[in-house]
Design a protein around this motif. Structure first.
Motif, short mmCIF file in Angstrom:
data_model
loop_
_atom_site.label_atom_id
_atom_site.label_comp_id
_atom_site.label_asym_id
_atom_site.label_seq_id
_atom_site.Cartn_x
_atom_site.Cartn_y
_atom_site.Cartn_z
N LEU A 1 0.81 -1.22 0.00
CA LEU A 1 0.00 0.00 0.00
C LEU A 1 0.84 1.27 0.00
N GLY A 2 2.14 1.12 -0.09
CA GLY A 2 3.01 2.29 -0.08
C GLY A 2 3.39 2.67 1.34
N GLU A 3 3.99 3.82 1.49
CA GLU A 3 4.44 4.27 2.80
C GLU A 3 3.27 4.73 3.66
N CYS A 4 3.30 4.33 4.92
CA CYS A 4 2.32 4.82 5.88
C CYS A 4 3.04 5.87 6.73
N THR A 5 2.79 7.12 6.44
CA THR A 5 3.51 8.22 7.08
C THR A 5 2.98 8.50 8.48
N ASP A 6 3.73 9.29 9.22
CA ASP A 6 3.29 9.69 10.56
C ASP A 6 1.97 10.44 10.48
N GLU A 7 1.81 11.24 9.42
CA GLU A 7 0.58 12.01 9.25
C GLU A 7 -0.61 11.09 9.02
N MET A 8 -0.40 10.03 8.25
CA MET A 8 -1.46 9.06 8.00
C MET A 8 -1.83 8.33 9.29
N LEU A 9 -0.83 7.96 10.05
CA LEU A 9 -1.08 7.27 11.31
C LEU A 9 -1.85 8.17 12.28
N LEU A 10 -1.53 9.45 12.25
CA LEU A 10 -2.24 10.40 13.12
C LEU A 10 -3.71 10.49 12.72
N ARG A 11 -3.96 10.49 11.41
CA ARG A 11 -5.34 10.54 10.94
C ARG A 11 -6.09 9.27 11.32
N TYR A 12 -5.41 8.12 11.17
CA TYR A 12 -6.05 6.86 11.55
C TYR A 12 -6.36 6.85 13.04
N SER A 13 -5.41 7.29 13.84
CA SER A 13 -5.59 7.27 15.29
C SER A 13 -6.81 8.09 15.70
N GLY A 14 -7.01 9.21 15.01
CA GLY A 14 -8.17 10.05 15.30
C GLY A 14 -9.47 9.34 14.96
N ILE A 15 -9.48 8.68 13.80
CA ILE A 15 -10.66 7.91 13.39
C ILE A 15 -10.93 6.78 14.37
N ASN A 16 -9.88 6.06 14.73
CA ASN A 16 -10.00 4.94 15.66
C ASN A 16 -10.58 5.38 16.99
#
Length: 228
Positions: A33-48
């Motif tokens: 799926l390509g790189e999972c950046t810190d910014e993406m992880l932050l967005r996921y964490s918020g959704i979670n």
């Protein structure tokens, strides 16, 4: 005098953020799926976080949390959300691969053996928590483990705690403390159950929820002072 300690796991005894980050990045690589950046992880964490809070309010089911959060995350990131269910299944297994203790929690729990009764109380899945507790060694130190999937109720519902106390047997709620990082799950649940509450707040987050906190700590070693 406190005789019984109810421990939360994720974000309290163990660093959940570290395990979450490692698991998602591993699966991004596995699924190409390509790189999972810190910014993406932050967005996921918020959704979670929002999904778990909806579960705590009884708005959605655990199954809807586990898959729905990834569906929403993938859709936002332009990733095919059809893989969400399978991704989650592998994610639950991967979560137990990374063990990071908060404040040397293993030694703290070990040192309290025989002095107080200690139990795990967690909303985490059976698959993820069983692996974490086994690999961390924390499970072997506990007098019992209570997972919401097995109990059939989630923290902060009173039903969860009633079933825990029913299983433990004779227990004085005035001598029981719950230690956890979540105001909405651990502390609110403790309030409903009529037990002592200890909010683990290492980030020194401002308390916003309308809950009663008996103790607030930033390091788990402060538990010694409370128990003494």
């Amino acid at each position: 005098m406190i005789t019984t300690v109810l421990w939360d796991v994720d974000g309290t005894l163990l660093d959940f953020a570290a395990a979450e980050k490692a698991a998602i990045r591993k699966l991004f690589e596995e699924y190409h799926l390509g790189e999972c950046t810190d910014e993406m992880l932050l967005r996921y964490s918020g959704i979670n976080k929002t999904y778990w809070e909806r579960l705590e309010r009884g708005e959605i089911t655990k199954a809807e949390v586990l898959v729905g959060r990834f569906q929403e995350f993938f859709e936002q990131e332009g990733i095919d959300s059809a893989i969400a269910s399978e991704f989650n299944q592998k994610y639950q297994i991967c979560l137990g691969d990374t063990i990071v203790y908060h404040d040397n929690s293993f030694q703290i729990v070990k040192s309290l053996q025989g002095k107080v009764r200690q139990y795990v109380v967690s909303n985490g899945t059976i698959i993820a928590q069983t692996k974490k507790l086994n690999r961390s060694g924390l499970g072997a130190l506990m007098d019992g483990i209570f997972l919401s999937e097995q109990i059939g109720a989630e923290k902060p519902n009173l039903e969860f705690f009633d079933k825990v106390f029913e299983s433990i047997g004779e227990i004085d709620r005035n001598q029981t403390i719950i230690i956890g990082d979540s105001l909405t799950s651990d502390i609110c649940g403790g309030n409903r159950a009529g037990i002592i509450t200890c909010w683990y707040n290492p980030e020194k987050t401002e308390k916003r929820e309308h809950v009663h906190v008996d103790y607030e700590i930033t390091d788990l070693h402060e538990v010694y002072r409370i128990l003494s």
